[in-house]
Design a protein around this motif. Structure first.
Motif, short mmCIF file in Angstrom:
data_model
loop_
_atom_site.label_atom_id
_atom_site.label_comp_id
_atom_site.label_asym_id
_atom_site.label_seq_id
_atom_site.Cartn_x
_atom_site.Cartn_y
_atom_site.Cartn_z
N THR A 154 4.04 -7.05 -7.71
CA THR A 154 4.48 -5.94 -8.56
C THR A 154 5.02 -6.45 -9.89
O THR A 154 4.94 -5.72 -10.89
CB THR A 154 5.53 -5.05 -7.85
OG1 THR A 154 6.64 -5.85 -7.45
CG2 THR A 154 4.94 -4.34 -6.66
N ASP A 155 5.54 -7.66 -9.93
CA ASP A 155 5.95 -8.26 -11.21
C ASP A 155 4.73 -8.56 -12.10
O ASP A 155 4.81 -8.46 -13.31
CB ASP A 155 6.71 -9.56 -10.98
CG ASP A 155 8.16 -9.33 -10.55
OD1 ASP A 155 8.64 -8.18 -10.66
OD2 ASP A 155 8.79 -10.31 -10.11
N MET A 156 3.61 -8.90 -11.46
CA MET A 156 2.40 -9.28 -12.21
C MET A 156 1.52 -8.10 -12.59
O MET A 156 0.75 -8.20 -13.53
CB MET A 156 1.56 -10.26 -11.38
CG MET A 156 2.18 -11.62 -11.23
SD MET A 156 1.06 -12.77 -10.40
CE MET A 156 1.42 -12.43 -8.70
N HIS A 157 1.59 -7.00 -11.83
CA HIS A 157 0.63 -5.91 -12.00
C HIS A 157 1.34 -4.58 -12.21
O HIS A 157 1.92 -4.03 -11.27
CB HIS A 157 -0.30 -5.83 -10.78
CG HIS A 157 -1.03 -7.09 -10.52
ND1 HIS A 157 -2.04 -7.56 -11.33
CD2 HIS A 157 -0.91 -8.01 -9.53
CE1 HIS A 157 -2.51 -8.70 -10.86
NE2 HIS A 157 -1.83 -9.00 -9.76
N ASP A 158 1.25 -4.07 -13.43
CA ASP A 158 1.87 -2.78 -13.76
C ASP A 158 1.33 -1.68 -12.85
O ASP A 158 0.13 -1.59 -12.62
CB ASP A 158 1.59 -2.40 -15.21
CG ASP A 158 2.34 -3.29 -16.19
OD1 ASP A 158 3.37 -3.85 -15.80
OD2 ASP A 158 1.88 -3.40 -17.35
N GLY A 159 2.23 -0.86 -12.35
CA GLY A 159 1.84 0.28 -11.55
C GLY A 159 1.82 0.02 -10.05
O GLY A 159 1.89 0.96 -9.27
N LEU A 160 1.73 -1.23 -9.63
CA LEU A 160 1.64 -1.51 -8.20
C LEU A 160 2.90 -1.05 -7.47
O LEU A 160 2.82 -0.55 -6.34
CB LEU A 160 1.38 -3.00 -7.95
CG LEU A 160 1.16 -3.38 -6.50
CD1 LEU A 160 -0.08 -2.71 -5.92
CD2 LEU A 160 1.04 -4.90 -6.36
N ALA A 161 4.05 -1.17 -8.10
CA ALA A 161 5.30 -0.75 -7.46
C ALA A 161 5.33 0.75 -7.20
O ALA A 161 6.10 1.22 -6.36
CB ALA A 161 6.50 -1.16 -8.32
N ASP A 162 4.48 1.50 -7.90
CA ASP A 162 4.43 2.96 -7.73
C ASP A 162 3.33 3.40 -6.77
O ASP A 162 3.11 4.60 -6.60
CB ASP A 162 4.21 3.63 -9.09
CG ASP A 162 5.34 3.32 -10.05
OD1 ASP A 162 6.50 3.26 -9.60
OD2 ASP A 162 5.06 3.13 -11.26
N ASN A 163 2.64 2.46 -6.15
CA ASN A 163 1.55 2.80 -5.24
C ASN A 163 2.12 3.25 -3.89
O ASN A 163 2.85 2.50 -3.24
CB ASN A 163 0.63 1.59 -5.05
CG ASN A 163 -0.60 1.91 -4.26
OD1 ASN A 163 -0.52 2.36 -3.13
ND2 ASN A 163 -1.76 1.64 -4.85
N PRO A 164 1.76 4.48 -3.44
CA PRO A 164 2.30 4.99 -2.17
C PRO A 164 1.94 4.12 -0.95
O PRO A 164 2.72 4.04 0.00
CB PRO A 164 1.68 6.38 -2.03
CG PRO A 164 1.16 6.73 -3.37
CD PRO A 164 0.94 5.46 -4.12
#
Length: 177
Positions: A154-164
């Motif tokens: 999630t630090d490397m890829h924008d948006g991954l932290a918001d993936n359900p």
């Protein structure tokens, strides 16, 4: 002591147009975050590692957590018997396999009592002695690896932290003390 790690591949990068926020389960498990993984016994300085560059590392972490849970449920008693606590010392053996989708190679897990032996099909015949860890250590380290990996990704890829799907995965396998 069990150490689980990974290295992302430069040969198999994620597609630049990937929307990590909406990536589906299939993409997260099979198409993204390719690299290599290892399981190491730091006490004996032995490890099982891949060197292929294409192993989906998030899928590996997910599958490892699934296997730890499967080995625990497999040790549960038959109907009518007294329930065993998770991580119990049931005699087994209970088995599980982690297969790598692009090859015929597998990691094999065998639980006897409170211990899990891990072997790899691709290990040379002279190095087939299994890595052995307490089941509770495998469960804890697999979950820690999953959470550490998700934090890195999630630090490397924008948006991954918001993936359900990522939310669901990390809540299904919380860190254990």
């Amino acid at each position: 002591m069990l150490d689980i790690g990974y290295a992302l591949s430069h040969r198999f990068p994620d597609p630049p147009q990937t929307d990590y926020r909406s990536a589906d389960v299939r993409a997260l498990r099979h198409d993204l975050f390719c690299g290599d993984v290892y399981l190491a016994d730091t006490d004996t300085d032995r490890e099982l590692s891949t060197a292929w560059g294409w192993v989906p590392v998030l899928d590996f972490a997910w599958a490892l957590c699934d296997i730890a849970e499967h080995l625990d449920r497999a040790a549960s008693p038959a109907p009518g018997q007294k329930a065993a606590a998770p991580g119990s010392r049931s005699p087994g053996p209970y088995r599980a396999e982690l297969d790598f989708t692009e090859s015929t190679d597998m990691l094999r897990f065998t639980r006897r009592f409170g211990w899990v032996e891990i072997t790899a099909d691709w290990s040379p015949d002279d190095d087939r002695e299994p890595l052995t860890f307490a089941h509770t250590e495998l469960r804890r380290e697999a979950r820690d690896f999953l959470h550490d990996l998700v934090a890195d990704l999630t630090d490397m890829h924008d948006g991954l932290a918001d993936n359900p799907t990522v939310w669901d995965l990390t809540s299904r396998y919380p860190r254990t003390p």
